[in-house]
Design a protein around this motif. Structure first.
Motif, PDB file in Angstrom:
ATOM      1  N   UNK B  60       0.830  -1.201   0.000  1.00  0.00           N
ATOM      2  CA  UNK B  60       0.000   0.000   0.000  1.00  0.00           C
ATOM      3  C   UNK B  60       0.869   1.258   0.000  1.00  0.00           C
ATOM      4  N   UNK B  61       1.949   1.225   0.801  1.00  0.00           N
ATOM      5  CA  UNK B  61       2.822   2.395   0.955  1.00  0.00           C
ATOM      6  C   UNK B  61       3.599   2.724  -0.312  1.00  0.00           C
ATOM      7  N   UNK B  62       3.644   1.790  -1.270  1.00  0.00           N
ATOM      8  CA  UNK B  62       4.404   2.032  -2.496  1.00  0.00           C
ATOM      9  C   UNK B  62       3.589   2.728  -3.589  1.00  0.00           C
ATOM     10  N   UNK B  63       2.344   3.077  -3.288  1.00  0.00           N
ATOM     11  CA  UNK B  63       1.500   3.760  -4.271  1.00  0.00           C
ATOM     12  C   UNK B  63       1.985   5.178  -4.539  1.00  0.00           C
ATOM     13  N   UNK B  64       1.542   5.751  -5.656  1.00  0.00           N
ATOM     14  CA  UNK B  64       1.870   7.149  -5.968  1.00  0.00           C
ATOM     15  C   UNK B  64       1.183   8.094  -4.980  1.00  0.00           C
ATOM     16  N   UNK B  65       1.858   9.188  -4.704  1.00  0.00           N
ATOM     17  CA  UNK B  65       1.262  10.237  -3.877  1.00  0.00           C
ATOM     18  C   UNK B  65       1.152   9.844  -2.420  1.00  0.00           C
ATOM     19  N   UNK B  66       0.365  10.613  -1.684  1.00  0.00           N
ATOM     20  CA  UNK B  66       0.143  10.358  -0.262  1.00  0.00           C
ATOM     21  C   UNK B  66      -1.323   9.965  -0.089  1.00  0.00           C
ATOM     22  N   UNK B  67      -1.551   8.830   0.569  1.00  0.00           N
ATOM     23  CA  UNK B  67      -2.920   8.379   0.814  1.00  0.00           C
ATOM     24  C   UNK B  67      -3.180   8.378   2.308  1.00  0.00           C
ATOM     25  N   UNK B  68      -4.321   8.917   2.713  1.00  0.00           N
ATOM     26  CA  UNK B  68      -4.698   8.940   4.130  1.00  0.00           C
ATOM     27  C   UNK B  68      -6.010   8.191   4.322  1.00  0.00           C
ATOM     28  N   UNK B  69      -6.056   7.403   5.385  1.00  0.00           N
ATOM     29  CA  UNK B  69      -7.279   6.728   5.818  1.00  0.00           C
ATOM     30  C   UNK B  69      -7.918   7.588   6.910  1.00  0.00           C
ATOM     31  N   UNK B  70      -8.905   8.372   6.531  1.00  0.00           N
ATOM     32  CA  UNK B  70      -9.526   9.303   7.465  1.00  0.00           C
ATOM     33  C   UNK B  70     -10.685   8.591   8.161  1.00  0.00           C
ATOM     34  N   UNK B  71     -10.530   8.363   9.459  1.00  0.00           N
ATOM     35  CA  UNK B  71     -11.469   7.547  10.229  1.00  0.00           C
ATOM     36  C   UNK B  71     -12.344   8.427  11.117  1.00  0.00           C
ATOM     37  N   UNK B  72     -13.644   8.198  11.058  1.00  0.00           N
ATOM     38  CA  UNK B  72     -14.582   8.981  11.869  1.00  0.00           C
ATOM     39  C   UNK B  72     -15.719   8.082  12.364  1.00  0.00           C
ATOM     40  N   UNK B  73     -16.599   8.653  13.191  1.00  0.00           N
ATOM     41  CA  UNK B  73     -17.844   7.990  13.613  1.00  0.00           C
ATOM     42  C   UNK B  73     -17.608   6.609  14.193  1.00  0.00           C
ATOM     43  N   UNK B  74     -16.666   6.510  15.116  1.00  0.00           N
ATOM     44  CA  UNK B  74     -16.369   5.230  15.776  1.00  0.00           C
ATOM     45  C   UNK B  74     -17.472   4.898  16.784  1.00  0.00           C
ATOM     46  N   UNK B  75     -18.069   3.730  16.645  1.00  0.00           N
ATOM     47  CA  UNK B  75     -19.098   3.270  17.573  1.00  0.00           C
ATOM     48  C   UNK B  75     -18.753   1.875  18.061  1.00  0.00           C
ATOM     49  N   UNK B  76     -18.688   1.733  19.384  1.00  0.00           N
ATOM     50  CA  UNK B  76     -18.252   0.493  20.021  1.00  0.00           C
ATOM     51  C   UNK B  76     -19.436  -0.171  20.696  1.00  0.00           C
ATOM     52  N   UNK B  77     -19.673  -1.442  20.413  1.00  0.00           N
ATOM     53  CA  UNK B  77     -20.743  -2.181  21.094  1.00  0.00           C
ATOM     54  C   UNK B  77     -20.214  -3.542  21.553  1.00  0.00           C
ATOM     55  N   UNK B  78     -20.765  -4.075  22.677  1.00  0.00           N
ATOM     56  CA  UNK B  78     -20.349  -5.395  23.142  1.00  0.00           C
ATOM     57  C   UNK B  78     -20.804  -6.456  22.148  1.00  0.00           C
ATOM     58  N   UNK B  79     -20.013  -7.520  22.042  1.00  0.00           N
ATOM     59  CA  UNK B  79     -20.353  -8.625  21.142  1.00  0.00           C
ATOM     60  C   UNK B  79     -19.922  -9.926  21.807  1.00  0.00           C
ATOM     61  N   UNK B  80     -20.448 -11.039  21.332  1.00  0.00           N
ATOM     62  CA  UNK B  80     -20.041 -12.337  21.870  1.00  0.00           C
ATOM     63  C   UNK B  80     -18.530 -12.489  21.695  1.00  0.00           C
ATOM     64  N   UNK B  81     -17.816 -12.661  22.811  1.00  0.00           N
ATOM     65  CA  UNK B  81     -16.362 -12.863  22.732  1.00  0.00           C
ATOM     66  C   UNK B  81     -15.548 -11.597  22.601  1.00  0.00           C
TER      67      UNK B  81
ATOM     68  N   UNK C 128       2.120  19.025   4.808  1.00  0.00           N
ATOM     69  CA  UNK C 128       1.102  19.036   3.760  1.00  0.00           C
ATOM     70  C   UNK C 128       1.289  17.845   2.841  1.00  0.00           C
ATOM     71  N   UNK C 129       0.202  17.147   2.562  1.00  0.00           N
ATOM     72  CA  UNK C 129       0.295  15.954   1.718  1.00  0.00           C
ATOM     73  C   UNK C 129       0.711  16.275   0.286  1.00  0.00           C
ATOM     74  N   UNK C 130       0.512  17.524  -0.138  1.00  0.00           N
ATOM     75  CA  UNK C 130       0.854  17.861  -1.526  1.00  0.00           C
ATOM     76  C   UNK C 130       2.318  18.261  -1.697  1.00  0.00           C
ATOM     77  N   UNK C 131       3.059  18.353  -0.596  1.00  0.00           N
ATOM     78  CA  UNK C 131       4.455  18.784  -0.662  1.00  0.00           C
ATOM     79  C   UNK C 131       5.352  17.631  -0.269  1.00  0.00           C
ATOM     80  N   UNK C 132       6.117  17.161  -1.235  1.00  0.00           N
ATOM     81  CA  UNK C 132       6.940  15.982  -1.005  1.00  0.00           C
ATOM     82  C   UNK C 132       7.926  16.193   0.143  1.00  0.00           C
ATOM     83  N   UNK C 133       8.475  17.407   0.205  1.00  0.00           N
ATOM     84  CA  UNK C 133       9.510  17.683   1.214  1.00  0.00           C
ATOM     85  C   UNK C 133       8.943  17.693   2.633  1.00  0.00           C
ATOM     86  N   UNK C 134       7.619  17.724   2.727  1.00  0.00           N
ATOM     87  CA  UNK C 134       7.029  17.812   4.060  1.00  0.00           C
ATOM     88  C   UNK C 134       6.383  16.521   4.530  1.00  0.00           C
ATOM     89  N   UNK C 135       6.627  15.460   3.828  1.00  0.00           N
ATOM     90  CA  UNK C 135       6.007  14.202   4.230  1.00  0.00           C
ATOM     91  C   UNK C 135       6.652  13.609   5.471  1.00  0.00           C
TER      92      UNK C 135
END
Lengths: 135, 135, 135
Positions: B60-81, C128-135
């Motif tokens: 994944x890290x070898x892809x072009x550019x910078x990719x971010x996984x932006x995580x929101x709306x975390x909801x935690x509930x009990x489950x079996x185990x 900034x994700x758009x600036x390589x030098x700042x990664x």
């Protein structure tokens, strides 16, 4: 602000968007008090009370595509009779096979009160970033 | 849900995206149990086990550019185990000198179990908002 | 990481964006220590100290349209003398009547220290994700 209160509020806001976005209209309405009010400039009139809130969420789920309420920047402060919660709420819609589209950036200000052993929303006020009068 | 559990889960999800987005493949894989599974319609087959998960994150890290996984709306509930965690996960990619692009809006459903004194992901299921069959 | 510390940090980050985005320049500056530093490649020089930080936030509020600092993926780790906090910060701007625009995807790395009975930012570094030098 004690940690138990913050944890309960965090869970309320963690759950709420999933309810409306997955079509669980009654669960979404139950995050408000029975006389809870939803005020948003995106709709012609305020929505008030469990029955009307449930219908509002059910209608929302019938829209085209998938819509997500992306909630961030939750800030909790004490208020007379309960809590005030401010947060950012993005509306992101994806049509089948299409890219996600950031439709609206909004800010919510909620009055929370204790009800039935937990925190519920007594009144939500939505402001839209694209409407000057609602800033 | 006790506050200590919520805090641990919050830290797990706070950390996880940084690991894969910054190229820390082993740390990302370690947020799963040794037999952890990653199921996503964006990839041809599930990824299972520490070794395969580490390779997946390194690729994944070898892809072009910078990719971010932006995580929101975390909801935690009990489950079996253990616990079930639901959240929204946006994939945002920025190419050098370009604007950020919201590539995909997805929903994750994770099964969490206790492992080595903390909470880890036993199984992650990703749904993509653009794929009707994955709603 | 104890739950009280995490809750305080969560509230600090919950509040901070609202302060700058709503034009509360002094409150925003007060999330930093009196000698706090803000380092960002988006601006010609670092901003340091309460007075300069207040002016920076006041100038920010005079921009066209509505700008929101959407903060996600908060991760808190212990550090020498305090805490390190990593997070993603999106800059979303909406002009009157227009759609919201995702202007920049950035990553912040903050050094936090105890000051006046709470946690404050001693130094913020923005990449900034758009600036390589700042990664």
């Amino acid at each position: 602000m004690d940690v138990e209160t913050l944890a309960l509020v965090q869970q309320l806001y963690g759950a709420q968007s999933h309810y409306i976005d997955e079509g669980h209209a009654r669960e979404w309405a139950a995050t408000f008090t029975p006389d809870g009010e939803f005020h948003s400039p995106s709709y012609p009139a305020p929505v008030a009370g469990t029955e009307a809130l449930t219908k509002f969420a059910a209608d929302f789920a019938r829209q085209d595509g998938v819509t997500r309420h992306v909630l961030t920047n939750v800030h909790v402060t004490p208020a007379a009779g309960g809590l005030t919660v401010r947060a950012y709420l993005q509306i992101v819609r994806t049509l089948p096979g299409g890219p996600p589209e950031l439709l609206r950036q909004t800010t919510i200000t909620d009055d929370l009160v204790r009800h039935a052993g937990t925190w519920r929303i007594r009144r939500r006020t939505v402001r839209r970033d694209d409407m000057k009068e609602n800033r």
